[in-house]
Design a protein around this motif. Structure first.
Motif, PDB file in Angstrom:
ATOM      1  N   GLU A   3     -16.840   3.208  56.610  1.00 27.94           N
ATOM      2  CA  GLU A   3     -17.702   2.066  56.934  1.00 27.94           C
ATOM      3  C   GLU A   3     -19.078   2.204  56.291  1.00 27.94           C
ATOM      4  O   GLU A   3     -19.648   1.240  55.790  1.00 27.94           O
ATOM      5  CB  GLU A   3     -17.847   1.935  58.455  1.00 27.94           C
ATOM      6  N   ILE A   4     -19.615   3.424  56.285  1.00 25.78           N
ATOM      7  CA  ILE A   4     -20.936   3.644  55.670  1.00 25.78           C
ATOM      8  C   ILE A   4     -20.830   3.556  54.153  1.00 25.78           C
ATOM      9  O   ILE A   4     -21.712   3.029  53.479  1.00 25.78           O
ATOM     10  CB  ILE A   4     -21.525   5.003  56.111  1.00 25.78           C
ATOM     11  N   ILE A   5     -19.691   4.063  53.591  1.00 26.67           N
ATOM     12  CA  ILE A   5     -19.476   3.981  52.134  1.00 26.67           C
ATOM     13  C   ILE A   5     -19.485   2.527  51.673  1.00 26.67           C
ATOM     14  O   ILE A   5     -20.030   2.200  50.615  1.00 26.67           O
ATOM     15  CB  ILE A   5     -18.138   4.672  51.748  1.00 26.67           C
ATOM     16  N   SER A   6     -18.906   1.649  52.484  1.00 23.71           N
ATOM     17  CA  SER A   6     -18.853   0.229  52.104  1.00 23.71           C
ATOM     18  C   SER A   6     -20.241  -0.383  51.952  1.00 23.71           C
ATOM     19  O   SER A   6     -20.406  -1.403  51.287  1.00 23.71           O
ATOM     20  CB  SER A   6     -18.041  -0.560  53.132  1.00 23.71           C
ATOM     21  N   GLU A   7     -21.256   0.234  52.559  1.00 23.10           N
ATOM     22  CA  GLU A   7     -22.634  -0.273  52.466  1.00 23.10           C
ATOM     23  C   GLU A   7     -23.456   0.463  51.407  1.00 23.10           C
ATOM     24  O   GLU A   7     -24.247  -0.144  50.699  1.00 23.10           O
ATOM     25  CB  GLU A   7     -23.342  -0.154  53.822  1.00 23.10           C
ATOM     26  N   LEU A   8     -23.283   1.803  51.315  1.00 28.16           N
ATOM     27  CA  LEU A   8     -24.197   2.615  50.490  1.00 28.16           C
ATOM     28  C   LEU A   8     -23.543   3.296  49.298  1.00 28.16           C
ATOM     29  O   LEU A   8     -24.256   3.870  48.473  1.00 28.16           O
ATOM     30  CB  LEU A   8     -24.858   3.700  51.368  1.00 28.16           C
ATOM     31  N   GLY A   9     -22.244   3.321  49.214  1.00 32.62           N
ATOM     32  CA  GLY A   9     -21.581   4.097  48.159  1.00 32.62           C
ATOM     33  C   GLY A   9     -21.293   5.519  48.629  1.00 32.62           C
ATOM     34  O   GLY A   9     -21.787   5.976  49.678  1.00 32.62           O
ATOM     35  N   ASN A  10     -20.527   6.265  47.846  1.00 33.74           N
ATOM     36  CA  ASN A  10     -20.015   7.577  48.286  1.00 33.74           C
ATOM     37  C   ASN A  10     -21.104   8.604  48.572  1.00 33.74           C
ATOM     38  O   ASN A  10     -21.143   9.220  49.634  1.00 33.74           O
ATOM     39  CB  ASN A  10     -19.060   8.153  47.225  1.00 33.74           C
ATOM     40  N   LYS A  11     -22.028   8.794  47.617  1.00 36.57           N
ATOM     41  CA  LYS A  11     -23.001   9.896  47.708  1.00 36.57           C
ATOM     42  C   LYS A  11     -23.960   9.705  48.895  1.00 36.57           C
ATOM     43  O   LYS A  11     -24.111  10.595  49.744  1.00 36.57           O
ATOM     44  CB  LYS A  11     -23.781  10.009  46.399  1.00 36.57           C
ATOM     45  N   LYS A  12     -24.600   8.552  48.990  1.00 37.87           N
ATOM     46  CA  LYS A  12     -25.570   8.300  50.066  1.00 37.87           C
ATOM     47  C   LYS A  12     -24.879   8.234  51.431  1.00 37.87           C
ATOM     48  O   LYS A  12     -25.417   8.703  52.436  1.00 37.87           O
ATOM     49  CB  LYS A  12     -26.339   6.998  49.807  1.00 37.87           C
ATOM     50  N   ALA A  13     -23.695   7.651  51.447  1.00 38.22           N
ATOM     51  CA  ALA A  13     -22.958   7.552  52.704  1.00 38.22           C
ATOM     52  C   ALA A  13     -22.621   8.931  53.252  1.00 38.22           C
ATOM     53  O   ALA A  13     -22.722   9.179  54.471  1.00 38.22           O
ATOM     54  CB  ALA A  13     -21.683   6.743  52.497  1.00 38.22           C
ATOM     55  N   LEU A  14     -22.226   9.844  52.357  1.00 38.05           N
ATOM     56  CA  LEU A  14     -21.900  11.206  52.788  1.00 38.05           C
ATOM     57  C   LEU A  14     -23.136  11.904  53.350  1.00 38.05           C
ATOM     58  O   LEU A  14     -23.066  12.632  54.339  1.00 38.05           O
ATOM     59  CB  LEU A  14     -21.324  11.998  51.600  1.00 38.05           C
ATOM     60  N   THR A  15     -24.299  11.638  52.733  1.00 35.04           N
ATOM     61  CA  THR A  15     -25.561  12.222  53.210  1.00 35.04           C
ATOM     62  C   THR A  15     -25.874  11.761  54.629  1.00 35.04           C
ATOM     63  O   THR A  15     -26.220  12.555  55.503  1.00 35.04           O
ATOM     64  CB  THR A  15     -26.715  11.816  52.260  1.00 35.04           C
ATOM     65  N   VAL A  16     -25.740  10.440  54.857  1.00 41.58           N
ATOM     66  CA  VAL A  16     -26.021   9.876  56.193  1.00 41.58           C
ATOM     67  C   VAL A  16     -25.022  10.409  57.212  1.00 41.58           C
ATOM     68  O   VAL A  16     -25.385  10.811  58.326  1.00 41.58           O
ATOM     69  CB  VAL A  16     -25.973   8.321  56.155  1.00 41.58           C
ATOM     70  N   TRP A  17     -23.751  10.412  56.854  1.00 38.80           N
ATOM     71  CA  TRP A  17     -22.695  10.840  57.779  1.00 38.80           C
ATOM     72  C   TRP A  17     -22.888  12.307  58.176  1.00 38.80           C
ATOM     73  O   TRP A  17     -22.749  12.671  59.338  1.00 38.80           O
ATOM     74  CB  TRP A  17     -21.334  10.625  57.111  1.00 38.80           C
ATOM     75  N   LYS A  18     -23.234  13.170  57.187  1.00 44.05           N
ATOM     76  CA  LYS A  18     -23.461  14.601  57.481  1.00 44.05           C
ATOM     77  C   LYS A  18     -24.682  14.789  58.387  1.00 44.05           C
ATOM     78  O   LYS A  18     -24.698  15.651  59.252  1.00 44.05           O
ATOM     79  CB  LYS A  18     -23.672  15.389  56.180  1.00 44.05           C
ATOM     80  N   TYR A  19     -25.712  13.924  58.197  1.00 44.14           N
ATOM     81  CA  TYR A  19     -26.941  14.047  59.012  1.00 44.14           C
ATOM     82  C   TYR A  19     -26.630  13.830  60.500  1.00 44.14           C
ATOM     83  O   TYR A  19     -27.134  14.540  61.366  1.00 44.14           O
ATOM     84  CB  TYR A  19     -27.966  13.019  58.541  1.00 44.14           C
ATOM     85  N   PHE A  20     -25.793  12.872  60.795  1.00 45.67           N
ATOM     86  CA  PHE A  20     -25.493  12.552  62.192  1.00 45.67           C
ATOM     87  C   PHE A  20     -24.299  13.334  62.747  1.00 45.67           C
ATOM     88  O   PHE A  20     -24.054  13.332  63.942  1.00 45.67           O
ATOM     89  CB  PHE A  20     -25.225  11.050  62.347  1.00 45.67           C
ATOM     90  N   ASN A  21     -23.521  13.969  61.866  1.00 44.21           N
ATOM     91  CA  ASN A  21     -22.334  14.675  62.331  1.00 44.21           C
ATOM     92  C   ASN A  21     -22.407  16.165  62.016  1.00 44.21           C
ATOM     93  O   ASN A  21     -21.405  16.770  61.625  1.00 44.21           O
ATOM     94  CB  ASN A  21     -21.070  14.049  61.716  1.00 44.21           C
TER      95      ASN A  21
END
Length: 600
Positions: free
Chosen positions: A582-600
């Motif tokens: 869901e986050i990738i659909s908004e930001l792309g792979n690299k940035k989405a992974l950064t956000v997801w790792k920050y919260f998880n």
């Protein structure tokens, strides 16, 4: 005398008219009916149109347009009245009273068939079925049908229940039987005689003979009780209680008052209202009010007579006694007309009059657009007087600021047109040039921005600006109007919250309006609406700011990415719960992974 180019020809037509009851019709030069009237003596009545100048201007205009006269002779005044009514409804002449009533009333039908159904219909079929009504109140029909269904378990299917079909087991029970709403005549669970007893009881209820039904039920209840069938006796007792409850609600006078019609009238300059009540055994079984739009110089007697004729025809009334508020020359044979002065019949007349007053009041409340506009005009005129304005304030704008300790300063502009909110033109403002909590500077900024833009876009300016605040905020608003050369062109006032005082430019003394004043109430409405609008916007800003500040801590995520996440997920909690895809659909792979790792 009446000016009519064709007067000599018309007089010759009048001279040939008979002195008998009948109906006359006036035609214009295009051979179109413009008026239909009735008369005891045709010649005398029609001649009266041409031998004097009438007080009513519309009558004079109508007489000038008469090109031809035709007439129909009838046997009696009653026939003339009925014919007149039918011709008016058919042709709707320009100068006749307009009966504003085109309803198709409901009837209750007892169908002519084996195991008859009882249902509501608006269409009468000549098949031998019995029809009761028509009912002028849909609520009354629903009440009767609900009571009948509660008292008696009748079928509502449209099967042809022949004796042969039932004997041969052609039919099966449906859900209505299983839930207790039908006694299943389709499989012989109830005999024809017993079912027809039920239909007779319903017939008596619909005729208003509830006492016949209750006495029969009491006999059966006592019979069951004597034979120790207490469960069956209790079921009948419940039916009696339901009937008593219905009768107590509908009976309003002495039950011996039977089969009479009650009429009352209330007339204004251009319209009249006539109420009708049908009384059977002291109970109102029908009630209706019609509206008559006046065209020329109709008097109350003629209007009431026209309404009585229309209603009696429409509901097929056979009442031999009619109660009215004043004496009228009623032409119906065998019908007695009374003007009661006291007693139960007077109470009925008073009740009818009360009904017609409520109907008129309801019509006035609902009103049309022009009536509502009149209400607005009154308020605006009052405001112009109270606030010493040059023009009627049809367009008013009100401003308010909102911030908490200088954070997220915002402002609102609400717009009223014709003393009512016009939400389409509401506007929010982010304060751009002011740092910290400075209400005066914020007010100066938004007033300047608002009216600079209106001038640039060549849009209409308000007649009145209302500032939520006292002298300070009012002064700030005036500074901006000075810069735009609008001072003196738009009236400006400030309203302080403490004592609801009104401040004017250059006047050190505030104005205190009466707390019940429509002017003050309108200004308070403006102020409260602008405050609500500003607070709502401020809460949204704070909420987004909180999300933004949390996301700003993530390395590699810039303002644009933060904005995308806020628009999609609305809150930090939703972002935490979001999947990586869901986050990738908004930001792309690299940035989405950064956000997801920050919260998880």
């Amino acid at each position: 005398m009446i000016k009519n180019k064709n007067i000599d020809h018309l007089k010759s037509l009048v001279s040939a008219l008979p002195e008998e009851p009948g109906v006359y019709q006036f035609f214009d030069e295009n051979d179109k009916i413009i008026y239909v009237g009735k008369a005891k003596r045709l010649k005398r009545r029609v001649a009266s149109y041409f031998n004097k100048v009438h007080d009513n201007a519309k009558t004079n205009i109508m007489v000038r347009k008469i090109f031809d006269i035709r007439h129909i002779v009838v046997n009696s005044e009653e026939d003339a009245l009925l014919l007149e009514n039918n011709l008016i409804k058919k042709h709707q002449p320009r100068y006749n009273v307009l009966l504003k009533d085109d309803k198709s009333f409901p009837w209750i039908c007892i169908k002519k068939e084996r195991f008859p159904r009882v249902f509501v219909t608006r269409h009468l079929t000549k098949d031998g079925s019995e029809y009761f009504g028509p009912y002028t109140s849909v609520k009354m029909v629903r009440t009767l049908m609900d009571m009948i269904r509660s008292l008696y378990k009748l079928r509502n299917c449209n099967l042809s229940l022949s004796a042969e079909g039932i004997t041969n087991g052609k039919f099966k029970v449906c859900l209505e039987y299983h839930i207790g709403n039908c006694k299943a005549p389709c499989i012989g669970k109830i005999k024809t005689e017993e079912y027809n007893e039920t239909i007779q009881a319903i017939r008596n209820i619909l005729k208003g003979n509830i006492r016949t039904v209750t006495s029969h039920l009491k006999e059966k209840m006592n019979e069951y009780a004597e034979n120790f069938k207490f469960e069956e006796a209790h079921l009948i007792k419940e039916k009696l209680q339901l009937l008593d409850k219905y009768q107590s609600k509908s009976t309003i006078v002495n039950p011996s008052i039977n089969n009479i019609d009650v009429y009352s009238i209330l007339d204004d300059e251009d319209v009249a209202y006539v109420n009708f009540l049908k009384i059977v055994n002291g109970a109102i079984i029908q009630a209706h009010t019609i509206e008559l739009k006046k065209k020329i110089e109709e008097n109350r007697e003629d209007l009431l007579l026209l309404a009585i004729t229309e209603i009696r025809q429409k509901i097929f009334s056979t009442a031999k006694e009619i109660l009215v508020p004043f004496e009228i020359d009623l032409p119906f044979e065998g019908v007695k007309c009374l003007v009661p002065q006291r007693g139960d019949k007077r109470k009925l007349l008073d009740l009818s009059l009360r009904n017609v007053k409520y109907f008129r009041l309801d019509k006035l409340k609902k009103g049309d657009k022009s009536q509502k506009q009149t209400h607005s005009d009154r308020i605006l005129e009052r405001m112009r007087t109270d606030l010493r304005l040059k023009d009627l304030p049809t367009h008013i704008e009100c401003f308010d600021n909102s911030n908490i300790q200088g954070t997220h300063p915002v402002a609102s502009c609400v717009v009223f047109r014709n003393a009512r909110p016009y939400k389409k033109d509401y506007r929010h403002f982010n304060i751009k040039t002011v740092v910290g909590a400075n209400d005066f500077a914020s007010m100066e900024e938004i007033i300047y921005r608002r009216y600079k833009r209106l001038l640039e876009e060549d849009k209409s300016l308000p007649q009145l600006i209302v500032i939520d605040g006292g002298k300070g905020q009012l002064g700030a608003a005036l500074n901006s109007l000075d810069k735009l050369n609008l001072r003196g062109k738009i009236s400006v006032i400030g309203i302080a919250k403490k004592l609801e005082e009104i401040y004017f430019p250059g006047d050190p003394y505030p104005l205190y309006l009466d707390k019940n004043s429509e002017t003050l109430k309108t200004i308070q409405h403006l102020r409260n609406e602008s405050h609500r609008f500003a607070i709502t916007f401020h809460k949204q800003k704070r909420s987004k700011s909180f999300i933004g500040s949390e996301l700003d801590k993530i390395d590699g995520i810039g303002p644009k990415s933060v904005q995308k996440l806020i628009q999609r997920f609305k809150s930090v909690e939703n972002i935490k719960k979001a999947t990586l895809d869901e986050i990738i659909s908004e930001l792309g792979n690299k940035k989405a992974l950064t956000v997801w790792k920050y919260f998880n």
